[in-house]
Scaffold this motif. Structure first.
Motif, mmCIF file in Angstrom:
data_model
loop_
_atom_site.group_PDB
_atom_site.id
_atom_site.type_symbol
_atom_site.label_atom_id
_atom_site.label_comp_id
_atom_site.label_asym_id
_atom_site.label_seq_id
_atom_site.Cartn_x
_atom_site.Cartn_y
_atom_site.Cartn_z
ATOM 1 N N HIS A 1 3.452 -47.858 43.454
ATOM 2 C CA HIS A 1 3.520 -47.839 44.825
ATOM 3 C C HIS A 1 4.619 -47.396 45.806
ATOM 4 O O HIS A 1 5.600 -46.940 44.981
ATOM 5 N N ARG B 1 5.996 -51.186 50.125
ATOM 6 C CA ARG B 1 4.605 -51.561 49.813
ATOM 7 C C ARG B 1 4.096 -52.432 48.597
ATOM 8 O O ARG B 1 5.292 -53.050 48.232
ATOM 9 N N SER B 2 3.003 -52.617 48.209
ATOM 10 C CA SER B 2 2.620 -53.488 46.998
ATOM 11 C C SER B 2 1.696 -52.588 46.160
ATOM 12 O O SER B 2 1.024 -51.803 46.516
ATOM 13 N N ASP C 1 -1.213 -53.828 45.387
ATOM 14 C CA ASP C 1 -2.505 -53.973 46.062
ATOM 15 C C ASP C 1 -3.048 -52.511 46.672
ATOM 16 O O ASP C 1 -4.132 -52.499 46.844
ATOM 17 N N ASP C 2 -2.161 -51.960 47.007
ATOM 18 C CA ASP C 2 -2.228 -50.630 47.659
ATOM 19 C C ASP C 2 -3.542 -49.862 47.155
ATOM 20 O O ASP C 2 -4.246 -48.859 47.642
ATOM 21 N N HIS D 1 4.412 -52.707 39.763
ATOM 22 C CA HIS D 1 5.064 -53.119 40.853
ATOM 23 C C HIS D 1 6.765 -52.656 40.825
ATOM 24 O O HIS D 1 7.203 -52.867 39.836
ATOM 25 N N HIS E 1 10.383 -55.183 44.056
ATOM 26 C CA HIS E 1 9.098 -55.653 44.810
ATOM 27 C C HIS E 1 8.275 -56.287 43.886
ATOM 28 O O HIS E 1 8.232 -56.284 42.833
ATOM 29 N N GLY E 2 7.245 -57.255 44.304
ATOM 30 C CA GLY E 2 6.344 -58.212 43.556
ATOM 31 C C GLY E 2 7.067 -58.880 42.594
ATOM 32 O O GLY E 2 8.116 -59.543 42.709
ATOM 33 N N LYS F 1 12.659 -56.897 54.568
ATOM 34 C CA LYS F 1 12.249 -55.842 54.379
ATOM 35 C C LYS F 1 13.338 -54.616 54.474
ATOM 36 O O LYS F 1 13.385 -53.593 53.326
#
Length: 276
Positions: A31, A35-36, A38-39, A54, A58-59, A187
């Motif tokens: 990603h 973002r994550s 999950d995208d 990840h 992130h994550g 962020k």
């Protein structure tokens, strides 16, 4: 579909990832910044196994804080961790999808895994130009110090960017992009840390060119026609340098493409099973 979160480790570095499904078609996904994992859930299908990584910071992917400024993350770190991941998941070959900053990781590690890659789809990828302002500024101590200041005083950065946009030095969409990050302190701090920590991830256009020449891989770069962050022009310049000028696919959107109506268009451009 069942979701699992797993990880592999190297020294103080932990790379986490999510797995969706257990089909025979394996798709590895990276990603973008902010973002994550999950995208990439929109790629789910009964015949597929989605491994969505990840990105660091992130994550659940972590490393020691000192790596933000020294002992930086390199392509070698990424390659060793990915080798562990592929071994753990018993992956022989796979398709690779990356978005934005995930493209920098992918282009850096790709030459080491090309013999196992069936197709590669880069969506608005970072890392295509090591000589642009973004990459150049990463390597200057004074710009890193300046951006650290702006993390603490984001309103100062926004004031400067609005003046630059008014003077037509930068595009107004760059102001919107900065506002997206500065409006959320957490962020924005993460963006600064990734900008600093990943500055030694510098893909070689020559290595990418040689690798694509050597291996038969379905390769596409997908960019939004109105993307002012990763522009179609930058993609064309990159593809010309690696002798892949026909690989560009444009869609009538900007940089933020993870929306239901756009995802359908992306799916049409990535027919994974055709290459299995």
């Amino acid at each position: 579909m069942k979701r699992e979160i797993k990880s592999v480790a190297l020294e103080d570095i932990k790379l986490s990832y999510e797995v969706y499904g257990d089909g025979n078609t394996v798709i590895l996904c990276f990603h973008g910044n902010g973002r994550s994992a999950d995208d990439f859930k929109f790629l789910e299908k009964n015949t597929r196994k989605i491994i969505s990584v990840h990105l660091f910071l992130h994550g659940y992917s972590t490393f020691s804080p000192h790596r933000i400024h020294q002992d930086l993350i390199t392509a070698e770190h990424v390659e060793k961790l990915l080798e562990k991941l592929l071994l753990k998941e018993k992956v022989k070959d796979f398709h690779w999808v990356a978005y934005s900053q995930g493209g920098r990781f992918t282009l850096s590690a790709f030459p080491s895994f090309a013999s196992r890659v069936k197709s590669m789809f880069l969506i608005a990828p970072d890392g295509m130009n090591d000589n642009n302002f973004y990459s150049w500024s990463q390597r200057q101590w004074w710009t890193r110090k300046l951006f650290k200041r702006w993390v603490e005083k984001p309103e100062e950065l926004m004031s400067i960017s609005r003046v630059l946009a008014k003077g037509k030095i930068i595009h107004p969409k760059h102001v919107s992009f900065l506002d997206y990050y500065t409006s959320d302190p957490e962020k924005f701090e993460t963006a600064y840390k990734t900008w600093s920590a990943f500055r030694d991830l510098r893909p070689s256009n020559e290595e990418v060119r040689k690798t694509l020449d050597k291996h038969s891989i379905q390769f596409k770069v997908i960019v939004g026609e109105h993307d002012q962050i990763i522009t179609p022009k930058s993609a064309r310049n990159f593809l010309d340098k690696i002798d892949q000028s026909n690989a560009l696919k444009t869609i009538p959107y900007g940089h933020d493409i993870f929306k239901p109506h756009i995802e359908k268009e992306l799916l049409a451009l990535m027919p994974f099973e055709d290459f299995d």
